[in-house]
Design an enzyme around this catalytic site. Structure first.
Site, short mmCIF file in Angstrom:
data_model
loop_
_atom_site.label_atom_id
_atom_site.label_comp_id
_atom_site.label_asym_id
_atom_site.label_seq_id
_atom_site.Cartn_x
_atom_site.Cartn_y
_atom_site.Cartn_z
N ASP A 8 6.81 1.69 10.67
CA ASP A 8 5.69 0.82 10.50
C ASP A 8 6.27 -0.55 10.20
O ASP A 8 6.87 -0.76 9.15
CB ASP A 8 4.94 1.36 9.27
N GLU A 14 4.89 1.13 14.94
CA GLU A 14 3.57 0.55 14.77
C GLU A 14 3.75 -0.87 14.28
O GLU A 14 4.51 -1.12 13.34
CB GLU A 14 2.78 1.34 13.73
N CYS A 70 -7.66 -5.14 -2.00
CA CYS A 70 -8.05 -6.13 -3.01
C CYS A 70 -6.92 -7.13 -3.16
O CYS A 70 -5.80 -6.76 -3.48
CB CYS A 70 -8.33 -5.43 -4.34
N CYS A 127 -5.46 -7.05 -7.02
CA CYS A 127 -4.58 -6.04 -7.60
C CYS A 127 -3.88 -5.18 -6.55
O CYS A 127 -3.04 -4.35 -6.88
CB CYS A 127 -5.37 -5.14 -8.55
N CYS A 180 -13.95 -4.85 -6.42
CA CYS A 180 -12.84 -3.91 -6.46
C CYS A 180 -13.09 -2.83 -7.50
O CYS A 180 -13.45 -3.11 -8.64
CB CYS A 180 -11.54 -4.65 -6.76
N CYS A 235 -9.96 -3.18 -10.35
CA CYS A 235 -9.82 -4.30 -11.29
C CYS A 235 -11.12 -5.07 -11.49
O CYS A 235 -11.20 -5.97 -12.33
CB CYS A 235 -8.71 -5.24 -10.85
N ASP A 257 -14.25 -12.30 3.79
CA ASP A 257 -13.32 -13.11 4.60
C ASP A 257 -12.26 -13.81 3.75
O ASP A 257 -11.09 -13.87 4.12
CB ASP A 257 -14.09 -14.13 5.43
#
Ligand SMILES: [Zn+2]
Length: 351
Positions: free
Chosen positions: A170, A254, A306, A309, A325, A328, A335
């Site tokens: 990856d 990937e 998020c 965090c 979130c 947290c 966006d």
């Protein structure tokens, strides 16, 4: 400049409706030019090398004419080689009487014996050598040699426990690569150190006054640092790709969907990571050693993470414009959060 002189002669002839100048005539003109004061230095260069410049021009013209005739994809007419291009090269073919001495030096006609720091053993007798001077003023010799494709024994059938039938890697921004067997690969220290030096050189350059001698010096330093980073990166890519291909029968890669990122500031990071060069190495090495290589694109889950965090909250349908979130409690605009993530990832990679 033989190339440019010859090209200029042909262009002038064409513009004034004269017939196409044959290669033999160009060669004769070059021999005459050696006797003029402006071009007398040509006499100091091996004749074979000069002929090679003319042959390169012939090749460029042939490609152009064949393209016009529809025999191959169209290419543009030969262009002048820029003096601004700070990279210069000189090529010696088999009949240029160059040699590798018993002591491992490179003997070039009219230049003499050069000490070489060999980066690897040549697998067979080379037919051609190209000496390159890069923008940083360093010299390289690159040899053309014949090689066979060496198929490795099937991985997985081998005794070592580390060998696997396949691996998925990856390519990301946080780590250069993460493999499906859990290895997280960051760029090696020698690369990070080189990158740091480059940044410092660039900062120092930006502080220098335009047109000053110090600026020229600083520019050279940046060029040298650039070259070092490129070398270090290439070495890292070679090491990693060889290892992956050697140890696995199939490699799946990937990558982030780079297209969407091309317009963002992240593009530079992706460029720095040199994914495409690395993927290219995996591809040709897999082919050379009888392995399978497949590349898969993937969308970066920038909207799922998020930015506060790092918690990955799972996919969100497009109509969800804002979310909080779970871990947290930060409230996010979809966006803005995504953009923050992409930027963060981008910054992280260059270290
Ligand atoms: Zn959070």
């Amino acid at each position: 400049m033989v190339y440019n002189d010859a090209l200029a002669a042909r262009r002038t002839a064409h513009a004034s409706g004269l017939p196409y100048i044959k290669a033999a005539e160009l060669s004769a003109a070059m021999t005459r030019a050696k006797k003029t004061p402006e071009r007398c230095w040509l006499g100091e260069v091996s004749a074979v090398v000069l002929q090679q410049s003319l042959r390169d021009l012939e090749t460029a013209y042939r490609a152009f004419f064949d393209g016009l005739a529809g025999k191959r994809p169209r290419v543009g007419a030969p262009r002048f080689k820029s003096r601004k291009d700070r990279r210069q090269s000189i090529r010696f073919t088999a009949n240029a009487r160059w040699a590798i001495t018993k002591g491992g030096k490179l003997a070039l006609p009219k230049i003499g014996e050069l000490k070489v720091r060999w980066s690897r053993r040549l697998p067979s007798t080379p037919s051609t050598v190209t000496v390159i001077r890069d923008a940083a003023g360093r010299y390289f010799a690159s040899f053309v040699v014949e090689t066979r494709d060496d198929r490795l024994p099937r991985a997985g059938a081998q005794a070592s426990a580390r060998l696997g039938p396949d691996v998925e890697i990856d390519l990301g921004l946080e780590h250069f690569a993460v493999t499906s067997d859990g290895r997280k690969i960051t760029s090696p220290r020698f690369l990070r150190r080189a990158a740091k030096k480059l940044r410092r050189a660039q900062q120092s350059l930006s502080r220098k006054q335009k047109g000053s001698a110090n600026r020229d010096k600083a520019r050279m330093k940046v060029a040298r640092a650039h070259a070092k980073v490129a070398d270090a990166r290439r070495e890292f890519h070679h090491q990693l790709s060889s290892e992956l291909v050697r140890e696995n029968q199939a490699v799946y890669a990937e990558t982030l969907c780079v297209k969407g990122l091309a317009r963002t500031r992240l593009a530079k990071s992706v460029h720095d990571a040199g994914w495409s060069a690395f993927l290219g190495m995996l591809e040709y090495k897999a082919q050379r050693y009888g392995r399978t290589f497949t590349q898969v694109g993937r969308a970066y889950p920038s909207s799922q993470i998020c930015s506060g965090c790092g918690y990955r909250d799972g996919p969100k349908p497009l109509h969800v414009r804002a979310w909080t979130c779970e871990r947290c409690g930060t409230a996010h605009d979809r966006d803005v959060n995504a953009a923050r993530n992409i930027l963060d990832e981008g910054r992280r990679i260059i270290t």
